[in-house]
Design a protein around this motif. Structure first.
Motif, PDB file in Angstrom:
ATOM      1  N   LEU A  48       1.071  -1.049   0.046  1.00  0.00           N
ATOM      2  CA  LEU A  48       0.147   0.177  -0.576  1.00  0.00           C
ATOM      3  C   LEU A  48       1.133   1.315   0.158  1.00  0.00           C
ATOM      4  O   LEU A  48       2.255   1.316   1.102  1.00  0.00           O
ATOM      5  N   SER A  49       0.761   1.917  -1.128  1.00  0.00           N
ATOM      6  CA  SER A  49       1.655   3.283  -1.162  1.00  0.00           C
ATOM      7  C   SER A  49       0.377   4.362  -1.348  1.00  0.00           C
ATOM      8  O   SER A  49      -0.577   4.720  -1.835  1.00  0.00           O
ATOM      9  N   ILE A  50       1.195   6.258  -0.227  1.00  0.00           N
ATOM     10  CA  ILE A  50       0.060   6.674  -0.558  1.00  0.00           C
ATOM     11  C   ILE A  50       0.545   8.100  -1.371  1.00  0.00           C
ATOM     12  O   ILE A  50       2.572   8.727  -0.656  1.00  0.00           O
ATOM     13  N   SER A  51       0.873   8.373  -2.084  1.00  0.00           N
ATOM     14  CA  SER A  51       1.472   9.998  -2.410  1.00  0.00           C
ATOM     15  C   SER A  51       0.507  11.127  -1.866  1.00  0.00           C
ATOM     16  O   SER A  51      -0.954  11.065  -2.260  1.00  0.00           O
ATOM     17  N   VAL A  52       1.197  12.238  -2.524  1.00  0.00           N
ATOM     18  CA  VAL A  52       0.540  13.110  -2.087  1.00  0.00           C
ATOM     19  C   VAL A  52       1.213  14.177  -3.543  1.00  0.00           C
ATOM     20  O   VAL A  52       1.875  14.446  -3.160  1.00  0.00           O
ATOM     21  N   GLU A  53      -0.208  14.963  -4.398  1.00  0.00           N
ATOM     22  CA  GLU A  53       0.742  15.933  -5.128  1.00  0.00           C
ATOM     23  C   GLU A  53      -0.163  16.520  -4.493  1.00  0.00           C
ATOM     24  O   GLU A  53      -0.927  17.271  -4.457  1.00  0.00           O
ATOM     25  N   GLU A  54       0.366  18.630  -4.617  1.00  0.00           N
ATOM     26  CA  GLU A  54       0.499  19.555  -4.203  1.00  0.00           C
ATOM     27  C   GLU A  54       0.681  20.385  -4.514  1.00  0.00           C
ATOM     28  O   GLU A  54       1.360  20.977  -6.111  1.00  0.00           O
ATOM     29  N   THR A  55       0.118  21.609  -4.631  1.00  0.00           N
ATOM     30  CA  THR A  55      -0.035  22.911  -5.797  1.00  0.00           C
ATOM     31  C   THR A  55       1.333  24.075  -5.492  1.00  0.00           C
ATOM     32  O   THR A  55       2.095  23.669  -4.088  1.00  0.00           O
ATOM     33  N   ALA A  56       1.633  24.640  -6.662  1.00  0.00           N
ATOM     34  CA  ALA A  56       2.985  25.240  -6.556  1.00  0.00           C
ATOM     35  C   ALA A  56       2.887  26.290  -4.605  1.00  0.00           C
ATOM     36  O   ALA A  56       3.945  26.842  -4.352  1.00  0.00           O
ATOM     37  N   GLU A  57       1.528  26.705  -4.616  1.00  0.00           N
ATOM     38  CA  GLU A  57       1.112  27.623  -3.995  1.00  0.00           C
ATOM     39  C   GLU A  57       1.170  26.644  -2.268  1.00  0.00           C
ATOM     40  O   GLU A  57       2.309  27.257  -1.163  1.00  0.00           O
ATOM     41  N   THR A  58       1.272  25.506  -2.002  1.00  0.00           N
ATOM     42  CA  THR A  58       1.510  24.826  -0.781  1.00  0.00           C
ATOM     43  C   THR A  58       3.195  24.530  -1.136  1.00  0.00           C
ATOM     44  O   THR A  58       2.569  24.319   0.481  1.00  0.00           O
ATOM     45  N   LYS A  59       3.537  24.021  -2.355  1.00  0.00           N
ATOM     46  CA  LYS A  59       4.597  23.576  -2.458  1.00  0.00           C
ATOM     47  C   LYS A  59       5.384  24.808  -1.595  1.00  0.00           C
ATOM     48  O   LYS A  59       7.146  24.518  -1.427  1.00  0.00           O
ATOM     49  N   ALA A  60       5.127  26.404  -1.563  1.00  0.00           N
ATOM     50  CA  ALA A  60       6.231  27.350  -1.027  1.00  0.00           C
ATOM     51  C   ALA A  60       7.236  26.962  -0.194  1.00  0.00           C
ATOM     52  O   ALA A  60       6.130  26.783   0.788  1.00  0.00           O
ATOM     53  N   ILE A  61       8.162  27.763   0.854  1.00  0.00           N
ATOM     54  CA  ILE A  61       8.574  27.402   1.484  1.00  0.00           C
ATOM     55  C   ILE A  61       8.696  28.951   2.031  1.00  0.00           C
ATOM     56  O   ILE A  61       9.070  29.517   1.603  1.00  0.00           O
ATOM     57  N   PRO A  62       8.624  29.185   2.820  1.00  0.00           N
ATOM     58  CA  PRO A  62       8.213  30.138   3.642  1.00  0.00           C
ATOM     59  C   PRO A  62       9.486  30.763   3.987  1.00  0.00           C
ATOM     60  O   PRO A  62      10.300  30.359   4.668  1.00  0.00           O
ATOM     61  N   ILE A  63       9.541  32.501   3.713  1.00  0.00           N
ATOM     62  CA  ILE A  63      11.060  33.182   4.349  1.00  0.00           C
ATOM     63  C   ILE A  63      10.933  33.988   4.714  1.00  0.00           C
ATOM     64  O   ILE A  63       9.513  34.672   4.942  1.00  0.00           O
ATOM     65  N   ASN A  64      12.257  34.091   5.877  1.00  0.00           N
ATOM     66  CA  ASN A  64      11.881  35.157   6.852  1.00  0.00           C
ATOM     67  C   ASN A  64      11.946  36.734   5.816  1.00  0.00           C
ATOM     68  O   ASN A  64      13.660  36.632   6.465  1.00  0.00           O
ATOM     69  N   GLU A  65      11.250  37.437   5.599  1.00  0.00           N
ATOM     70  CA  GLU A  65      11.036  38.180   4.913  1.00  0.00           C
ATOM     71  C   GLU A  65      13.196  39.701   5.829  1.00  0.00           C
ATOM     72  O   GLU A  65      13.338  40.437   5.244  1.00  0.00           O
ATOM     73  N   ALA A  66      12.109  39.654   7.007  1.00  0.00           N
ATOM     74  CA  ALA A  66      13.130  40.212   7.880  1.00  0.00           C
ATOM     75  C   ALA A  66      14.063  40.041   7.791  1.00  0.00           C
ATOM     76  O   ALA A  66      15.163  40.672   8.021  1.00  0.00           O
ATOM     77  N   VAL A  67      14.625  39.119   8.434  1.00  0.00           N
ATOM     78  CA  VAL A  67      15.877  38.155   8.347  1.00  0.00           C
ATOM     79  C   VAL A  67      16.722  38.122   6.894  1.00  0.00           C
ATOM     80  O   VAL A  67      18.103  38.804   6.458  1.00  0.00           O
ATOM     81  N   PHE A  68      16.120  37.853   5.322  1.00  0.00           N
ATOM     82  CA  PHE A  68      16.698  37.929   4.588  1.00  0.00           C
ATOM     83  C   PHE A  68      16.400  39.418   3.641  1.00  0.00           C
ATOM     84  O   PHE A  68      17.666  39.760   3.737  1.00  0.00           O
ATOM     85  N   MET A  69      16.232  40.054   4.430  1.00  0.00           N
ATOM     86  CA  MET A  69      16.212  41.602   4.439  1.00  0.00           C
ATOM     87  C   MET A  69      17.370  42.275   5.071  1.00  0.00           C
ATOM     88  O   MET A  69      18.276  42.945   4.663  1.00  0.00           O
ATOM     89  N   ALA A  70      17.371  42.182   5.927  1.00  0.00           N
ATOM     90  CA  ALA A  70      18.828  42.120   6.689  1.00  0.00           C
ATOM     91  C   ALA A  70      20.137  41.805   6.586  1.00  0.00           C
ATOM     92  O   ALA A  70      20.798  42.852   6.428  1.00  0.00           O
ATOM     93  N   TYR A  71      19.836  40.644   5.999  1.00  0.00           N
ATOM     94  CA  TYR A  71      21.385  40.556   4.498  1.00  0.00           C
ATOM     95  C   TYR A  71      21.771  40.873   3.823  1.00  0.00           C
ATOM     96  O   TYR A  71      22.971  40.768   3.922  1.00  0.00           O
ATOM     97  N   TYR A  72      20.435  41.339   3.092  1.00  0.00           N
ATOM     98  CA  TYR A  72      21.002  41.748   1.959  1.00  0.00           C
ATOM     99  C   TYR A  72      21.114  43.079   2.030  1.00  0.00           C
ATOM    100  O   TYR A  72      22.163  43.690   1.995  1.00  0.00           O
ATOM    101  N   ASN A  73      20.728  43.894   3.094  1.00  0.00           N
ATOM    102  CA  ASN A  73      20.892  45.663   3.247  1.00  0.00           C
ATOM    103  C   ASN A  73      21.837  45.320   3.907  1.00  0.00           C
ATOM    104  O   ASN A  73      23.211  46.169   3.526  1.00  0.00           O
TER     105      ASN A  73
END
Length: 292
Positions: free
Chosen positions: A64-89
């Motif tokens: 028995l196997s179970i697989s899950v197909e997800e949309t692009a929106e579901t697969k999107a990895i959350p990014i910590n915008e504040a930390v990203f901008m601090a590094y970029y700046n």
């Protein structure tokens, strides 16, 4: 109706932005041998899924196997915008202070690899989603059971046909039995003629010895028991329950009677018929191994 242990079932359901796909395959086995392949987030369901499989399928080697197909929106990895901008700046400031050019196409991937930029959050599964997963598994299992029923109907027709062949062969033995008695009597008489002419043969004693010898070769009981076993096999096939093991035991008893019949035959034609019976029985045994 018989159920085959061979089958395949597949089911799909959607939950929000996910498509859940369950596939189940089964082969013959003496007991339930279940192998599951589940996404990590559904591991807590494994015991419940095993219970479902045990209830619906009972026996067989099951994958028995179970697989899950997800949309692009579901697969999107959350990014910590504040930390990203601090590094970029910081990179932008360092570049300007040192008269360097900051290329966004290379800077952005570099920043994404820095600590704490990508949020490593554990996916939480809603109770409703787990319910959908179980329902999808049940759909797939029932589809496999339907497949088993179709295969079982084919096996049932084949088995009943072969049992009838054995009964037909058994009827063909009858004409050779009377001739076999005459053949035995003639062989014994010819053997006596080869003895010295001085030896006198008591006709009554000779008949007694012939009768005794023929009783040892009598196959009436074997024929009766074989017919009973064949009828029992046919009745068992019609039961509305798993009968694979029981049919296997009955086939063994049929084999014993056929073997004894062959050992007592003492006739070429009956031996030939016995061989054909054995051929049908071997095919029955092979098919019974795949019956639930």
């Amino acid at each position: 109706m018989l159920l085959s242990m061979t089958g395949f079932g597949k089911a799909e359901r959607e939950y929000k932005n996910k498509k859940i796909v369950v596939e189940v395959r089964s082969l013959n086995s003496k007991q339930l041998d279940l192998n599951t392949r589940l996404p990590g987030v559904y591991r807590d369901l494994e015991m419940e899924i095993r219970n479902l499989v045990s209830k619906e399928l009972q026996r067989g080697k099951v994958d028995l196997s179970i697989s899950v197909e997800e949309t692009a929106e579901t697969k999107a990895i959350p990014i910590n915008e504040a930390v990203f901008m601090a590094y970029y700046n910081q990179l932008n400031s360092i570049s300007k202070n040192n008269d360097l050019e900051l290329n966004p196409s290379t800077a952005i991937p570099a920043v994404l690899r820095l600590p704490e930029v990508v949020k490593a959050t554990k996916e939480e599964i809603e109770p409703d989603e787990l319910k959908v997963v179980k329902e999808t598994c049940l759909d797939a299992l029932r589809a496999l059971v339907d497949f088993r029923k179709q295969e079982g109907a084919i096996l049932q027709n084949d088995l009943l046909s072969r049992v009838q062949h054995i009964l037909d062969y058994l009827d063909k033995v009858i004409p050779f039995e009377k001739q076999r008695i005459e053949n035995v009597r003639n062989r014994l008489a010819e053997s006596l003629k080869l003895l010295s002419n001085d030896i006198k043969v008591d006709a009554n004693r000779f008949e007694q010895e012939v009768i005794y010898y023929l009783e040892k070769l009598d196959i009436t009981e074997e024929k009766v028991r074989l017919k009973q076993h064949c009828n029992y096999f046919t009745e068992t096939v019609a039961l509305n329950e798993p009968v694979g093991r029981k049919l296997g035991f009955i086939a063994q008893e049929m084999g014993r009677e056929i073997n004894t019949l062959g050992s007592k035959a003492n006739d070429a034609e009956i031996q030939r018929i016995v061989v054909m019976m054995k051929d049908e029985l071997e095919k029955i045994k092979e098919q019974v191994l795949n019956i639930l």
